[in-house]
Motif scaffolding. Structure first.
Motif, PDB file in Angstrom:
ATOM      1  N   TYR A 188       0.835  -1.196   0.000  1.00  0.00           N
ATOM      2  CA  TYR A 188       0.000   0.000   0.000  1.00  0.00           C
ATOM      3  C   TYR A 188       0.872   1.249   0.000  1.00  0.00           C
ATOM      4  CZ  TYR A 188       0.779  -0.687   5.038  1.00  0.00           C
ATOM      5  OH  TYR A 188       1.332  -0.910   6.280  1.00  0.00           O
ATOM      6  N   ASN A 189       0.203   2.386  -0.194  1.00  0.00           N
ATOM      7  CA  ASN A 189       0.880   3.678  -0.101  1.00  0.00           C
ATOM      8  C   ASN A 189       0.263   4.467   1.050  1.00  0.00           C
ATOM      9  OD1 ASN A 189      -1.507   4.933  -1.005  1.00  0.00           O
ATOM     10  ND2 ASN A 189      -0.869   4.829  -3.130  1.00  0.00           N
ATOM     11  N   HIS A 190       0.664   5.724   1.199  1.00  0.00           N
ATOM     12  CA  HIS A 190       0.192   6.512   2.349  1.00  0.00           C
ATOM     13  C   HIS A 190      -1.299   6.812   2.275  1.00  0.00           C
ATOM     14  CE1 HIS A 190       0.506   9.854  -0.444  1.00  0.00           C
ATOM     15  NE2 HIS A 190      -0.179  10.581   0.410  1.00  0.00           N
ATOM     16  N   GLU A 191      -1.887   6.718   1.084  1.00  0.00           N
ATOM     17  CA  GLU A 191      -3.309   7.029   0.934  1.00  0.00           C
ATOM     18  C   GLU A 191      -4.226   5.842   1.208  1.00  0.00           C
ATOM     19  OE1 GLU A 191      -3.822   8.671  -2.943  1.00  0.00           O
ATOM     20  OE2 GLU A 191      -2.780  10.529  -2.439  1.00  0.00           O
ATOM     21  N   ASN A 192      -3.712   4.640   1.053  1.00  0.00           N
ATOM     22  CA  ASN A 192      -4.596   3.485   1.249  1.00  0.00           C
ATOM     23  C   ASN A 192      -4.077   2.498   2.291  1.00  0.00           C
ATOM     24  OD1 ASN A 192      -2.553   2.205  -0.198  1.00  0.00           O
ATOM     25  ND2 ASN A 192      -3.945   1.144  -1.578  1.00  0.00           N
ATOM     26  N   GLU A 193      -3.430   3.034   3.330  1.00  0.00           N
ATOM     27  CA  GLU A 193      -2.988   2.163   4.424  1.00  0.00           C
ATOM     28  C   GLU A 193      -4.205   1.454   5.005  1.00  0.00           C
ATOM     29  OE1 GLU A 193      -0.054   3.525   7.333  1.00  0.00           O
ATOM     30  OE2 GLU A 193       0.071   5.375   6.165  1.00  0.00           O
ATOM     31  N   PRO A 194      -4.069   0.179   5.279  1.00  0.00           N
ATOM     32  CA  PRO A 194      -5.226  -0.544   5.823  1.00  0.00           C
ATOM     33  C   PRO A 194      -5.572  -0.046   7.226  1.00  0.00           C
ATOM     34  CG  PRO A 194      -3.275  -1.928   5.869  1.00  0.00           C
ATOM     35  CD  PRO A 194      -2.891  -0.666   5.154  1.00  0.00           C
TER      36      PRO A 194
ATOM     37  N   LYS B 126       6.460   7.420   3.328  1.00  0.00           N
ATOM     38  CA  LYS B 126       6.385   8.793   2.820  1.00  0.00           C
ATOM     39  C   LYS B 126       5.406   8.857   1.658  1.00  0.00           C
ATOM     40  CE  LYS B 126      11.157   9.818   4.104  1.00  0.00           C
ATOM     41  NZ  LYS B 126      12.500  10.103   3.599  1.00  0.00           N
ATOM     42  N   LYS B 127       5.089  10.071   1.252  1.00  0.00           N
ATOM     43  CA  LYS B 127       4.072  10.311   0.226  1.00  0.00           C
ATOM     44  C   LYS B 127       4.318   9.538  -1.066  1.00  0.00           C
ATOM     45  CE  LYS B 127       1.778  13.910  -2.349  1.00  0.00           C
ATOM     46  NZ  LYS B 127       2.125  14.939  -3.276  1.00  0.00           N
ATOM     47  N   ASP B 128       5.538   9.502  -1.537  1.00  0.00           N
ATOM     48  CA  ASP B 128       5.841   8.879  -2.830  1.00  0.00           C
ATOM     49  C   ASP B 128       6.383   7.452  -2.712  1.00  0.00           C
ATOM     50  OD1 ASP B 128       5.040  11.123  -4.317  1.00  0.00           O
ATOM     51  OD2 ASP B 128       6.981  12.088  -3.978  1.00  0.00           O
ATOM     52  N   ASP B 129       6.073   6.776  -1.607  1.00  0.00           N
ATOM     53  CA  ASP B 129       6.531   5.406  -1.366  1.00  0.00           C
ATOM     54  C   ASP B 129       5.422   4.405  -1.649  1.00  0.00           C
ATOM     55  OD1 ASP B 129       8.968   6.347  -0.378  1.00  0.00           O
ATOM     56  OD2 ASP B 129       8.364   6.161   1.725  1.00  0.00           O
ATOM     57  N   LEU B 130       5.828   3.249  -2.109  1.00  0.00           N
ATOM     58  CA  LEU B 130       4.965   2.078  -2.153  1.00  0.00           C
ATOM     59  C   LEU B 130       5.573   1.085  -1.169  1.00  0.00           C
ATOM     60  CD1 LEU B 130       2.533   0.636  -3.352  1.00  0.00           C
ATOM     61  CD2 LEU B 130       4.029  -0.212  -5.178  1.00  0.00           C
ATOM     62  N   TYR B 131       4.798   0.679  -0.189  1.00  0.00           N
ATOM     63  CA  TYR B 131       5.289  -0.170   0.900  1.00  0.00           C
ATOM     64  C   TYR B 131       4.828  -1.599   0.710  1.00  0.00           C
ATOM     65  CZ  TYR B 131       5.915  -1.961   5.657  1.00  0.00           C
ATOM     66  OH  TYR B 131       6.274  -2.707   6.747  1.00  0.00           O
ATOM     67  N   ILE B 132       5.784  -2.522   0.689  1.00  0.00           N
ATOM     68  CA  ILE B 132       5.471  -3.951   0.699  1.00  0.00           C
ATOM     69  C   ILE B 132       5.458  -4.382   2.161  1.00  0.00           C
ATOM     70  CG2 ILE B 132       6.201  -6.263   0.030  1.00  0.00           C
ATOM     71  CD1 ILE B 132       7.655  -4.998  -2.366  1.00  0.00           C
ATOM     72  N   ALA B 133       4.267  -4.617   2.687  1.00  0.00           N
ATOM     73  CA  ALA B 133       4.135  -4.988   4.096  1.00  0.00           C
ATOM     74  C   ALA B 133       4.378  -6.480   4.302  1.00  0.00           C
ATOM     75  CB  ALA B 133       2.754  -4.598   4.616  1.00  0.00           C
ATOM     76  N   GLU B 134       3.896  -7.300   3.369  1.00  0.00           N
ATOM     77  CA  GLU B 134       4.050  -8.746   3.502  1.00  0.00           C
ATOM     78  C   GLU B 134       4.089  -9.400   2.130  1.00  0.00           C
ATOM     79  OE1 GLU B 134       0.556  -9.842   5.742  1.00  0.00           O
ATOM     80  OE2 GLU B 134       1.546  -9.478   7.642  1.00  0.00           O
ATOM     81  N   ILE B 135       4.987 -10.325   1.996  1.00  0.00           N
ATOM     82  CA  ILE B 135       5.001 -11.238   0.849  1.00  0.00           C
ATOM     83  C   ILE B 135       5.101 -12.630   1.449  1.00  0.00           C
ATOM     84  CG2 ILE B 135       6.262 -12.101  -1.146  1.00  0.00           C
ATOM     85  CD1 ILE B 135       7.462  -9.345  -1.499  1.00  0.00           C
ATOM     86  N   ALA B 136       4.205 -13.502   1.025  1.00  0.00           N
ATOM     87  CA  ALA B 136       4.262 -14.882   1.500  1.00  0.00           C
ATOM     88  C   ALA B 136       3.987 -15.806   0.326  1.00  0.00           C
ATOM     89  CB  ALA B 136       3.242 -15.114   2.601  1.00  0.00           C
TER      90      ALA B 136
END
Length: 178
Positions: free
Chosen positions: A68-74, A98-108
């Motif tokens: 997710y990014n900063h706009e659609n954090e669960p 940060k605003k321009d980041d794409l965060y990989i929270a989990e990969i399984a």
């Protein structure tokens, strides 16, 4: 390989809960004392979300991705005090988004499908998505206790930019600059 938004009405909730458990089994085991109890608790919290992707190869579920990014954090709606404590602990060690980041929270990736290149393919797919959507970087965390994951991320091009630890739990915060 294809990605679908997780929907508990059509996807195997227990399988997705098991995959989530496998990402952080050490922490879950400390709180729940058994894999079965932890998975049952995770199952109760799973709901339809855009940030949870079910990964298919042919018609078989081979894994899951949470990004997710900063706009659609669960939003966290915990039905379990233990899961809430785990989420709070996570916030002390995970990347700062940060605003321009794409965060990989989990990969399984399913244990039977590991070492077939699926993890690398998923990470590369996320990087390509980030490039197409004008993100500045893709970020993720590698647990201090999981050198295999860290090595995989480094092979793909991620670099450690920070280290965080809290109550014997630690993460390498890693980034892939675009």
């Amino acid at each position: 390989m294809k990605y679908m938004n997780f929907n508990p009405q059509i996807h195997d909730v227990k399988k997705i809960a098991t995959l989530k458990y496998n990402v952080d089994f050490r922490t879950y085991n400390k709180f729940y004392k058994s894999k079965e109890k932890a998975i049952k608790a995770i199952e109760k919290t799973l709901k339809e979300e855009d940030c949870i992707k079910v990964i298919y190869d042919n018609e078989n579920i081979i894994g899951m991705l949470v990004a997710y990014n900063h706009e659609n954090e669960p939003e966290f709606h915990f039905k379990s005090l233990k899961l809430l404590i785990i989420a709070i602990m996570d916030n002390f060690v995970i990347c700062n988004l940060k605003k321009d980041d794409l965060y990989i929270a989990e990969i399984a990736i399913d244990e039977k499908q590991q070492s077939k290149g699926y993890g690398t393919k998923v990470i590369n797919d996320v990087i390509n998505y980030a490039k197409k959507n004008n993100y500045k970087r893709v970020i993720l965390d590698a647990d201090f206790r999981n050198p295999k994951a860290k090595a995989l991320y480094e092979r793909v091009g991620f670099k450690v930019y920070n280290k965080k630890s809290f109550l014997k739990r630690g993460m390498y915060n890693m980034e892939y600059k675009i």
